[in-house]
Motif scaffolding. Structure first.
Motif, mmCIF file in Angstrom:
data_model
loop_
_atom_site.group_PDB
_atom_site.id
_atom_site.type_symbol
_atom_site.label_atom_id
_atom_site.label_comp_id
_atom_site.label_asym_id
_atom_site.label_seq_id
_atom_site.Cartn_x
_atom_site.Cartn_y
_atom_site.Cartn_z
ATOM 1 N N GLY A 122 44.536 36.488 39.692
ATOM 2 C CA GLY A 122 43.965 36.513 40.972
ATOM 3 C C GLY A 122 42.681 37.292 40.909
ATOM 4 O O GLY A 122 42.761 38.393 40.372
ATOM 5 N N ARG A 123 41.509 36.969 41.727
ATOM 6 C CA ARG A 123 40.673 37.708 41.696
ATOM 7 C C ARG A 123 40.049 37.926 43.164
ATOM 8 O O ARG A 123 40.017 36.961 44.009
ATOM 9 N N LYS A 124 39.594 39.116 43.307
ATOM 10 C CA LYS A 124 38.875 39.548 44.892
ATOM 11 C C LYS A 124 37.627 39.899 44.493
ATOM 12 O O LYS A 124 37.168 40.710 43.716
ATOM 13 N N PHE A 125 36.588 39.175 45.098
ATOM 14 C CA PHE A 125 35.013 39.342 44.974
ATOM 15 C C PHE A 125 34.516 40.418 45.795
ATOM 16 O O PHE A 125 35.397 40.733 46.783
ATOM 17 N N ILE A 143 45.616 41.128 38.749
ATOM 18 C CA ILE A 143 44.412 40.953 39.892
ATOM 19 C C ILE A 143 43.325 41.791 39.371
ATOM 20 O O ILE A 143 43.376 42.972 38.840
ATOM 21 N N LEU A 144 42.309 41.012 39.687
ATOM 22 C CA LEU A 144 40.790 41.689 39.303
ATOM 23 C C LEU A 144 40.181 41.960 40.675
ATOM 24 O O LEU A 144 39.919 41.087 41.601
ATOM 25 N N LEU A 145 39.535 43.089 40.631
ATOM 26 C CA LEU A 145 39.363 43.537 41.920
ATOM 27 C C LEU A 145 37.751 44.066 41.679
ATOM 28 O O LEU A 145 37.470 44.989 41.058
ATOM 29 N N ASP A 146 36.833 43.369 42.076
ATOM 30 C CA ASP A 146 35.334 43.587 41.904
ATOM 31 C C ASP A 146 34.880 44.368 42.830
ATOM 32 O O ASP A 146 34.436 43.976 44.188
#
Length: 251
Positions: free
Chosen positions: A83-86, A168-171
């Motif tokens: 999952g990724r949050k931009f 989870i990827l958090l940018d």
């Protein structure tokens, strides 16, 4: 099954001959929180794009819990468990905060259709838990479009949690936040440790110190150093390339 949630091996991508990511390798253990650090142009966001399938790699492999997901379509990588949050949040402004969380929880397509579906007691409890964790229970009935910037970011974090991705990827999750909002975001992310494996790109050094377990520093598309906060602070190459003389604790 692999002991690592996420493995990146010799990953690279070139744009018109320029290698934005140049042979990056890293391993992130299950439940670990890893911070990606580096100056603008170091390749941090591009690396996240490669992992999530937004950009196709020209070399190397990406493995999720031992499964090769290199260059799969973005939606297939998401379904596999990333999952990724931009930086810019995406929520349904006309729905309430609670309804946004419920939409994220549903496995059925269609925003308004799944809001009409019956939910079990366990479903309601899971939504309540997510609202509590991100600190939005007091505004659960408020339309998402009226939230502050920080609250909108927390709502998107809650929505991502409801999808329960292992990784989870958090940018840059604190971009544009006040100091108080940044502190609350650090507390939220710290509560996610162990529940999920987290890879976080961030520039705010005080925030990094609050959340970091292990740091990977990128420079010109390559891994420059890796280690704890203390090890990174004491690394002369990192200081010269990025941190300067003050280090993380003083930033």
């Amino acid at each position: 099954m692999s002991a690592y949630a996420l493995e990146v091996e010799d990953l690279a991508v070139s744009f018109s001959g320029f290698r934005a990511v140049d042979g990056v390798s890293l391993r992130v253990a299950k439940g670990e929180l890893r911070v990606l650090l580096g100056a603008n142009g170091a390749g941090k966001t591009t690396l996240m794009d490669l992992i999530s399938g937004r950009t196709r790699a020209t070399e190397g492999r990406v493995r999720l819990n031992g499964r090769d997901v290199t260059n799969l379509r973005e939606y297939r990588i998401a379904r596999a468990g990333i999952g990724r949050k931009f930086q810019i949040p995406s929520v349904f402004g006309g729905l309430t905060v609670r309804q946004n969380i419920e939409v994220a929880q549903s496995k059925h397509p269609g925003v308004f259709a799944n809001l009409r579906l019956g939910r079990s007691r366990e479903d309601h409890a899971a939504v309540d838990e997510a609202l509590d964790l991100v600190g939005l229970a007091p505004v659960a009935a408020v339309e998402a479009g009226t939230l502050s910037h920080g609250q909108t970011q927390w709502l998107e974090l809650g929505m991502l949690m409801m999808q329960n991705p292992p990784v989870i990827l958090l940018d840059e999750p604190t971009a544009g936040m006040t100091q108080a909002e940044t502190g609350k975001t650090a507390a939220i992310i710290n509560r996610l440790k162990g529940r999920h494996t987290l890879l976080v790109v961030e520039h705010d050094m005080a925030f990094v110190r609050d959340i970091a377990e292990r740091i990977t520093v990128l420079h010109l598309g390559r891994v420059l150093a890796e280690g704890s906060v203390a090890e990174i602070e004491g690394n002369a190459e990192v200081r010269a390339a990025y941190l300067g003389t003050q280090g993380i604790s003083a930033c």
